[in-house]
Design an enzyme around this catalytic site. Structure first.
Site, PDB file in Angstrom:
ATOM      1  N   GLY A 231      88.968  28.612 -40.496  1.00 40.08           N
ATOM      2  CA  GLY A 231      89.640  29.296 -41.593  1.00 40.08           C
ATOM      3  C   GLY A 231      88.720  29.802 -42.686  1.00 40.08           C
ATOM      4  O   GLY A 231      87.493  29.762 -42.600  1.00 40.08           O
ATOM      5  N   CYS A 257      77.954  25.096 -41.513  1.00 43.34           N
ATOM      6  CA  CYS A 257      78.948  26.136 -41.246  1.00 43.34           C
ATOM      7  C   CYS A 257      79.970  26.264 -42.386  1.00 43.34           C
ATOM      8  O   CYS A 257      79.639  26.755 -43.447  1.00 43.34           O
ATOM      9  CB  CYS A 257      79.611  25.895 -39.896  1.00 43.34           C
ATOM     10  N   HIS A 343      74.913  25.648 -35.980  1.00 41.76           N
ATOM     11  CA  HIS A 343      75.179  24.293 -35.513  1.00 41.76           C
ATOM     12  C   HIS A 343      73.934  23.632 -34.934  1.00 41.76           C
ATOM     13  O   HIS A 343      73.609  23.831 -33.769  1.00 41.76           O
ATOM     14  CB  HIS A 343      76.292  24.309 -34.473  1.00 41.76           C
ATOM     15  N   GLU A 345      73.604  20.620 -34.084  1.00 40.77           N
ATOM     16  CA  GLU A 345      73.941  19.633 -33.048  1.00 40.77           C
ATOM     17  C   GLU A 345      74.042  20.289 -31.677  1.00 40.77           C
ATOM     18  O   GLU A 345      73.865  19.640 -30.654  1.00 40.77           O
ATOM     19  CB  GLU A 345      75.248  18.914 -33.390  1.00 40.77           C
TER      20      GLU A 345
END
Length: 369
Positions: A231, A257, A343, A345
């Site tokens: 969102g 993010c 990201h 990860e």
């Protein structure tokens, strides 16, 4: 399922454009903002990423389902995408450690998916015309009703979705005797982010999206983290206020993010909805502090304002996206705060950015010393 027996299906875009395909086998209708992911692998991690909540996923990789599913390869509890649009769907799979096929997994989660769509043409159209709301359906003979349903879907801009995917109650992960404690704000957190903290000897308490700084500080953490999520970041006023309080108290803070965007907003830097966003596992980023390039995994439809960031007295840009020069990372000059728009990860995907977790842990250790 025999190829010939499959039911017709369609993709209807908000501007009236229609693409036809065939149902994977779960009949029905699903809506959301249409987007595409360019990753060649990792579809299960993509489908369970909370950041994709409320979105219809187009996969540019031609084959989906060929290696089945594995119960360990999920980023949250359950599927988060609204629906899938692909070219070739594999009803059979071949993989030694697979726990089943993708169709059965979709049926378990009641996910509408359609294949045999000309995804090259569809992605090209989205690239030219931008992300927009869409509907996928097996009700191909009722276009007018589908158009009516589609017109009632809210736009992603201004839409608060973090509350839909965040934990309802705080929970712990890791060894309670670990030397480092982290309070994490869950606005759509991925499991592998938490695994990376635990792997680095951290004990993490995860809080709901609207947790206050006071609540998060009661854990007496050594550092704070604001997660990824779906969102528009602007409606997340509670998260922004929490970030402001953490910054004001000069405590170690890391954001990924959506968390990156929340930290920017907490510093008075605005965000905007991108034409298409960045979604894939091959996005090139330059680290301006080291001069090195990184291949990164990304998933975001909003970005922070570069001009405002460059003009900010207390914030500097640390990373830029090499495809379009958007801001991919920032840090505060006089505070223990940094964030990235991708990201680190990244599982599956490149591991170029894993050092950011080490950097956060080092920041915490310096603050404790």
């Amino acid at each position: 399922m025999k190829y010939q027996s499959r039911k017709k299906a369609l993709v209807l875009l908000a501007d009236g454009t229609i693409f036809y395909g065939k149902s994977v086998g779960i009949e029905g209708t699903s809506t959301g903002e249409i987007c595409f992911n360019t990753g060649m692998t990792g579809y299960q991690e993509v489908f369970t990423d909370p950041s994709y909540f409320g979105q219809l996923m187009v996969t540019t990789n031609a084959h989906i389902g060929n290696y089945g599913v594995n119960n360990e390869e999920i980023e949250s509890e359950g599927i988060k995408i609204s629906g899938l649009i692909c070219r070739n769907f594999s009803f059979t799979h071949s993989r030694v450690d697979s726990d089943g096929n993708l169709k059965d997994w979709f049926e378990k989660h009641n996910l509408v998916a359609i294949s045999d769509v000309d995804t090259r043409a569809l992605v090209s159209y989205i690239r030219d015309n931008g992300a927009m709301n869409a509907i996928i359906s097996t009700e191909v003979d009722n276009i007018e009703n589908l158009k009516k349903q589609l017109s009632e879907i809210p736009n992603m801009e201004g839409l608060e979705l973090a509350s839909k995917v965040s934990t309802k109650e705080p929970y712990f992960i890791g060894d309670e005797n670990a030397p480092i404690k982290i309070s994490a704000l869950d606005i759509g957190i991925k499991k592998n982010i938490l695994r990376n903290f635990v792997k680095r000897d951290a004990y993490v308490k995860v809080y709901p999206y609207n947790a206050t700084f006071k609540e998060m500080s009661e854990f007496n953490p050594d550092g704070y983290f604001i997660s990824n999520g779906p969102g528009d970041p602007e409606p997340l006023i509670d998260a922004q206020n929490t970030a402001k309080d953490i910054i004001a108290n000069d405590l170690p803070l890391f954001g990924i993010c959506l968390g990156h965007q929340v930290i920017a907003l907490a510093n008075g830097i605005s965000t905007y909805k991108m034409h298409n966003g960045h979604r894939g596992i091959n996005h090139p980023v330059k680290n301006l502090l080291t001069g090195k390039g990184e291949i990164t995994s990304q998933n975001h439809g909003f970005a922070i304002n570069r001009e405002e960031t460059e003009a900010h007295n207390d914030v500097e840009i640390t990373h830029v996206h090499l495809n379009d020069n958007t801001v991919a990372g920032i840090r505060m000059k006089n505070k223990n705060v940094f964030s990235v728009q991708y990201h680190p990860e990244a599982s599956p995907g490149p591991h170029d950015a894993e050092y950011l977790f080490d950097q956060f842990i080092e920041n915490i250790k310096k603050a404790k010393a």
